[in-house]
Write a protein that holds these residues in place. Structure first.
Motif, mmCIF file in Angstrom:
data_model
loop_
_atom_site.group_PDB
_atom_site.id
_atom_site.type_symbol
_atom_site.label_atom_id
_atom_site.label_comp_id
_atom_site.label_asym_id
_atom_site.label_seq_id
_atom_site.Cartn_x
_atom_site.Cartn_y
_atom_site.Cartn_z
ATOM 1 N N ALA A 1 -14.573 -9.407 5.049
ATOM 2 C CA ALA A 1 -13.143 -9.963 4.809
ATOM 3 C C ALA A 1 -12.224 -8.805 4.056
ATOM 4 N N LEU A 2 -12.897 -7.828 3.308
ATOM 5 C CA LEU A 2 -12.042 -6.936 2.740
ATOM 6 C C LEU A 2 -11.652 -6.012 3.689
ATOM 7 N N LEU A 3 -12.422 -5.683 4.919
ATOM 8 C CA LEU A 3 -12.011 -4.834 6.026
ATOM 9 C C LEU A 3 -10.852 -5.281 6.503
ATOM 10 N N GLU A 4 -10.911 -6.758 6.850
ATOM 11 C CA GLU A 4 -9.651 -7.080 7.416
ATOM 12 C C GLU A 4 -8.412 -7.396 6.728
ATOM 13 N N LEU A 5 -8.674 -7.337 5.309
ATOM 14 C CA LEU A 5 -7.418 -7.239 4.550
ATOM 15 C C LEU A 5 -6.802 -5.861 4.340
ATOM 16 N N GLU A 6 -7.818 -4.865 4.220
ATOM 17 C CA GLU A 6 -7.433 -3.464 4.582
ATOM 18 C C GLU A 6 -6.759 -2.915 5.398
ATOM 19 N N LEU A 7 -7.247 -3.483 6.902
ATOM 20 C CA LEU A 7 -6.791 -3.023 8.019
ATOM 21 C C LEU A 7 -5.003 -3.766 8.037
ATOM 22 N N ALA A 8 -4.894 -4.828 7.359
ATOM 23 C CA ALA A 8 -3.571 -5.678 7.286
ATOM 24 C C ALA A 8 -2.692 -4.852 6.396
ATOM 25 N N GLY A 9 -3.320 -3.986 5.518
ATOM 26 C CA GLY A 9 -2.750 -3.383 4.473
ATOM 27 C C GLY A 9 -2.290 -3.986 3.254
ATOM 28 N N THR A 10 -3.250 -5.184 2.793
ATOM 29 C CA THR A 10 -2.962 -5.727 1.658
ATOM 30 C C THR A 10 -4.080 -5.338 0.676
ATOM 31 N N VAL A 11 -5.051 -4.829 1.029
ATOM 32 C CA VAL A 11 -6.144 -4.228 0.033
ATOM 33 C C VAL A 11 -6.161 -2.732 0.262
ATOM 34 N N GLU A 12 -6.584 -2.106 -0.991
ATOM 35 C CA GLU A 12 -6.793 -0.553 -0.994
ATOM 36 C C GLU A 12 -8.125 -0.509 -1.484
ATOM 37 N N ARG A 13 -8.691 0.347 -0.905
ATOM 38 C CA ARG A 13 -10.109 0.769 -1.349
ATOM 39 C C ARG A 13 -9.977 1.911 -2.182
ATOM 40 N N LEU A 14 -10.814 1.814 -3.222
ATOM 41 C CA LEU A 14 -10.493 2.901 -4.335
ATOM 42 C C LEU A 14 -11.985 3.348 -4.793
ATOM 43 N N PRO A 15 -12.030 4.824 -5.388
ATOM 44 C CA PRO A 15 -13.314 5.113 -5.700
ATOM 45 C C PRO A 15 -13.949 4.094 -6.527
ATOM 46 N N GLY A 16 -15.437 4.386 -6.793
ATOM 47 C CA GLY A 16 -16.352 3.728 -7.363
ATOM 48 C C GLY A 16 -16.656 2.088 -6.852
ATOM 49 N N SER A 17 -16.361 2.042 -5.311
ATOM 50 C CA SER A 17 -16.571 0.786 -4.815
ATOM 51 C C SER A 17 -15.868 -0.062 -5.324
ATOM 52 N N LYS A 18 -14.313 0.105 -5.446
ATOM 53 C CA LYS A 18 -13.473 -0.928 -5.957
ATOM 54 C C LYS A 18 -12.449 -1.146 -4.933
ATOM 55 N N VAL A 19 -11.794 -2.259 -5.294
ATOM 56 C CA VAL A 19 -10.503 -2.566 -4.333
ATOM 57 C C VAL A 19 -9.705 -3.288 -5.122
ATOM 58 N N ALA A 20 -8.192 -3.110 -4.838
ATOM 59 C CA ALA A 20 -7.132 -3.742 -5.497
ATOM 60 C C ALA A 20 -6.194 -4.141 -4.345
ATOM 61 N N LEU A 21 -5.297 -5.128 -4.787
ATOM 62 C CA LEU A 21 -4.059 -5.432 -3.560
ATOM 63 C C LEU A 21 -3.150 -4.453 -4.009
ATOM 64 N N CYS A 22 -2.685 -4.194 -2.713
ATOM 65 C CA CYS A 22 -1.492 -3.189 -2.479
ATOM 66 C C CYS A 22 -0.205 -3.710 -2.941
ATOM 67 N N GLY A 23 0.127 -4.835 -2.796
ATOM 68 C CA GLY A 23 1.550 -5.344 -3.089
ATOM 69 C C GLY A 23 1.547 -6.590 -3.150
ATOM 70 N N THR A 24 2.693 -7.208 -3.230
ATOM 71 C CA THR A 24 2.752 -8.744 -3.571
ATOM 72 C C THR A 24 3.021 -9.612 -2.299
ATOM 73 N N SER A 25 2.841 -8.880 -1.075
ATOM 74 C CA SER A 25 2.894 -9.705 0.062
ATOM 75 C C SER A 25 1.693 -10.540 0.508
ATOM 76 N N PHE A 26 0.878 -10.973 -0.451
ATOM 77 C CA PHE A 26 -0.026 -11.826 -0.407
ATOM 78 C C PHE A 26 -0.148 -13.052 -0.110
#
Length: 98
Positions: free
Chosen positions: A73-98
């Motif tokens: 699911a995170l990969l799908e969101l990352e490919l859609a530009g919604t989620v950003e992968r960060l160091p330390g096995s972390k993720v965060a939302l990229c913007g408010t278009s969610f």
């Protein structure tokens, strides 16, 4: 022996034919298919995500989902530009278009 063909003929009689080694069928087995992600599971992950970096393991635990489903699911969101992968096995939302 007069030519290279004579040498090749002599060597051919010394060689054993090549064959596939016996053993496991590497590359012939398909990988297990991750079960489809339900809309409810996707929504659960979306609700847990924020602009603040969150560990992927924490997301899986908090959502009560298998790590394979969370990563897919995170990969799908990352490919859609919604989620950003960060160091330390972390993720965060990229913007408010969610």
């Amino acid at each position: 022996m007069e030519s290279s063909a004579d040498i090749l003929d002599a060597l051919a009689s010394l060689q054993t034919p090549l064959a596939e080694p016996e053993g496991p069928a590497y590359g012939r087995q398909s990988l297990p298919v991750t079960e489809d992600i339900s809309a409810q599971d996707r929504q659960t992950l979306r609700d847990l995500l924020s602009p603040t970096p969150t560990r992927i393991d924490d997301l899986a635990r908090d959502a009560g989902l298998d790590i394979g489903i969370v990563l897919t699911a995170l990969l799908e969101l990352e490919l859609a530009g919604t989620v950003e992968r960060l160091p330390g096995s972390k993720v965060a939302l990229c913007g408010t278009s969610f």
